[in-house]
Design a protein around this motif. Structure first.
Motif, PDB file in Angstrom:
ATOM      1  N   PHE A   1       6.085   8.660  15.859  1.00  0.00           N
ATOM      2  CA  PHE A   1       6.915   7.524  15.445  1.00  0.00           C
ATOM      3  C   PHE A   1       6.626   6.301  16.310  1.00  0.00           C
ATOM      4  CE2 PHE A   1      10.353  10.355  13.438  1.00  0.00           C
ATOM      5  CZ  PHE A   1       9.941  10.059  12.151  1.00  0.00           C
ATOM      6  N   ARG A   2       6.455   6.485  17.615  1.00  0.00           N
ATOM      7  CA  ARG A   2       6.168   5.348  18.505  1.00  0.00           C
ATOM      8  C   ARG A   2       4.867   4.655  18.112  1.00  0.00           C
ATOM      9  NH1 ARG A   2       9.359   4.890  23.079  1.00  0.00           N
ATOM     10  NH2 ARG A   2      10.440   6.772  23.762  1.00  0.00           N
ATOM     11  N   GLU A   3       3.886   5.425  17.654  1.00  0.00           N
ATOM     12  CA  GLU A   3       2.602   4.848  17.228  1.00  0.00           C
ATOM     13  C   GLU A   3       2.801   3.872  16.071  1.00  0.00           C
ATOM     14  OE1 GLU A   3      -1.644   6.314  15.293  1.00  0.00           O
ATOM     15  OE2 GLU A   3      -0.319   7.804  16.188  1.00  0.00           O
ATOM     16  N   PHE A   4       3.837   4.104  15.267  1.00  0.00           N
ATOM     17  CA  PHE A   4       4.089   3.268  14.098  1.00  0.00           C
ATOM     18  C   PHE A   4       5.361   2.439  14.254  1.00  0.00           C
ATOM     19  CE2 PHE A   4       1.168   6.444  12.714  1.00  0.00           C
ATOM     20  CZ  PHE A   4       0.310   5.741  11.879  1.00  0.00           C
ATOM     21  N   ALA A   5       5.819   2.263  15.488  1.00  0.00           N
ATOM     22  CA  ALA A   5       7.046   1.512  15.727  1.00  0.00           C
ATOM     23  C   ALA A   5       6.881   0.063  15.298  1.00  0.00           C
ATOM     24  CB  ALA A   5       7.435   1.577  17.203  1.00  0.00           C
ATOM     25  N   ALA A   6       7.920  -0.467  14.680  1.00  0.00           N
ATOM     26  CA  ALA A   6       7.935  -1.868  14.280  1.00  0.00           C
ATOM     27  C   ALA A   6       7.954  -2.733  15.542  1.00  0.00           C
ATOM     28  CB  ALA A   6       9.167  -2.150  13.428  1.00  0.00           C
TER      29      ALA A   6
ATOM     30  N   LYS B   1      -3.942   2.567   7.752  1.00  0.00           N
ATOM     31  CA  LYS B   1      -2.789   2.644   8.649  1.00  0.00           C
ATOM     32  C   LYS B   1      -1.651   1.767   8.120  1.00  0.00           C
ATOM     33  CE  LYS B   1      -1.615   2.787  13.534  1.00  0.00           C
ATOM     34  NZ  LYS B   1      -2.120   2.718  14.898  1.00  0.00           N
ATOM     35  N   ASN B   2      -2.001   0.692   7.431  1.00  0.00           N
ATOM     36  CA  ASN B   2      -1.007  -0.203   6.842  1.00  0.00           C
ATOM     37  C   ASN B   2      -0.172   0.496   5.759  1.00  0.00           C
ATOM     38  OD1 ASN B   2       0.177  -2.883   6.590  1.00  0.00           O
ATOM     39  ND2 ASN B   2      -0.813  -2.924   4.593  1.00  0.00           N
TER      40      ASN B   2
ATOM     41  N   ALA C   1       2.737  10.078   3.944  1.00  0.00           N
ATOM     42  CA  ALA C   1       1.930   8.864   4.113  1.00  0.00           C
ATOM     43  C   ALA C   1       1.142   8.937   5.410  1.00  0.00           C
ATOM     44  CB  ALA C   1       2.832   7.626   4.087  1.00  0.00           C
ATOM     45  N   PHE C   2       1.768   9.415   6.466  1.00  0.00           N
ATOM     46  CA  PHE C   2       1.067   9.570   7.742  1.00  0.00           C
ATOM     47  C   PHE C   2      -0.123  10.519   7.581  1.00  0.00           C
ATOM     48  CE2 PHE C   2       0.606  12.121  11.663  1.00  0.00           C
ATOM     49  CZ  PHE C   2       0.109  11.130  12.496  1.00  0.00           C
ATOM     50  N   GLN C   3       0.083  11.634   6.892  1.00  0.00           N
ATOM     51  CA  GLN C   3      -1.001  12.605   6.688  1.00  0.00           C
ATOM     52  C   GLN C   3      -2.111  12.010   5.818  1.00  0.00           C
ATOM     53  OE1 GLN C   3      -1.041  15.624   8.407  1.00  0.00           O
ATOM     54  NE2 GLN C   3      -3.175  15.401   7.798  1.00  0.00           N
ATOM     55  N   ALA C   4      -1.735  11.218   4.813  1.00  0.00           N
ATOM     56  CA  ALA C   4      -2.741  10.563   3.961  1.00  0.00           C
ATOM     57  C   ALA C   4      -3.581   9.598   4.791  1.00  0.00           C
ATOM     58  CB  ALA C   4      -2.060   9.835   2.806  1.00  0.00           C
TER      59      ALA C   4
ATOM     60  N   GLU D   1       0.833  -1.210   0.000  1.00  0.00           N
ATOM     61  CA  GLU D   1       0.000   0.000   0.000  1.00  0.00           C
ATOM     62  C   GLU D   1       0.866   1.258   0.000  1.00  0.00           C
ATOM     63  OE1 GLU D   1      -3.806   2.079   2.258  1.00  0.00           O
ATOM     64  OE2 GLU D   1      -2.948   0.247   3.106  1.00  0.00           O
ATOM     65  N   PHE D   2       1.940   1.271   0.779  1.00  0.00           N
ATOM     66  CA  PHE D   2       2.826   2.427   0.773  1.00  0.00           C
ATOM     67  C   PHE D   2       3.495   2.576  -0.591  1.00  0.00           C
ATOM     68  CE2 PHE D   2       7.077   4.224   1.055  1.00  0.00           C
ATOM     69  CZ  PHE D   2       6.761   5.506   1.485  1.00  0.00           C
ATOM     70  N   LEU D   3       3.956   1.476  -1.178  1.00  0.00           N
ATOM     71  CA  LEU D   3       4.603   1.556  -2.488  1.00  0.00           C
ATOM     72  C   LEU D   3       3.641   2.103  -3.534  1.00  0.00           C
ATOM     73  CD1 LEU D   3       6.604  -1.783  -2.379  1.00  0.00           C
ATOM     74  CD2 LEU D   3       7.552   0.539  -2.249  1.00  0.00           C
ATOM     75  N   ASP D   4       2.373   1.675  -3.489  1.00  0.00           N
ATOM     76  CA  ASP D   4       1.354   2.221  -4.395  1.00  0.00           C
ATOM     77  C   ASP D   4       1.171   3.719  -4.160  1.00  0.00           C
ATOM     78  OD1 ASP D   4       0.907  -0.306  -5.479  1.00  0.00           O
ATOM     79  OD2 ASP D   4      -0.931  -0.665  -4.316  1.00  0.00           O
TER      80      ASP D   4
END
Length: 134
Positions: free
Chosen positions: A116-121, A92-93, A81-84, A48-51
């Motif tokens: 960043f923590r919200e999206f931490a791996a 979110k993915n 991407a975060f704003q989108a 999804e990010f690559l698209d």
């Protein structure tokens, strides 16, 4: 010159050599004066990010990226991407997961640590040591 630090204010961890990433192509998401894109965010890309990135004029697939690849992303592209996601244009993915220990602290000029923590791996948001993550 002091060594680069990550967003947790610890020494920047190595991120990936499959594919070799980073502005300096050394596997670290470290920046420098010549890096106008600030390739500081250690992200794991999704289809999804690559698209999404391709739709914004930056097709990372030409660099050989596929779902699950680790890549030092431009801070502004990650923020787009975060704003989108916040605007409901992607899920979110579509926002790459972030390896905090390998994300250079220069990214904090554009994105706050809590975001960043919200999206931490994995569970890196709770880690306090510089575990490599490989």
């Amino acid at each position: 010159m002091s060594p680069p630090l990550n967003v947790l204010k610890q020494p920047l961890a190595f991120f990936s050599n499959r594919p070799v990433t980073g502005f300096h192509r050394d596997g670290y998401c470290r920046t420098g004066a010549a890096d106008f894109g600030n390739h500081a965010v250690a992200g794991v890309v999704t289809e999804e990010f690559l698209d999404y990135s391709a739709s914004q004029g930056n097709d990372l697939r030409v660099a050989g990226l596929t779902d699950g690849c680790k890549w030092c992303l431009c801070t502004s592209r990650w923020l787009e991407a975060f704003q989108a996601y916040k605007d409901g244009r992607i899920s979110k993915n579509g926002v790459p997961k972030v390896h905090l220990e390998a994300t250079e602290d220069s990214a904090l000029r554009r994105v706050d640590l809590e975001t960043f923590r919200e999206f931490a791996a994995r569970n890196e948001a709770n880690e306090t040591n510089g575990v490599n993550g490989h």
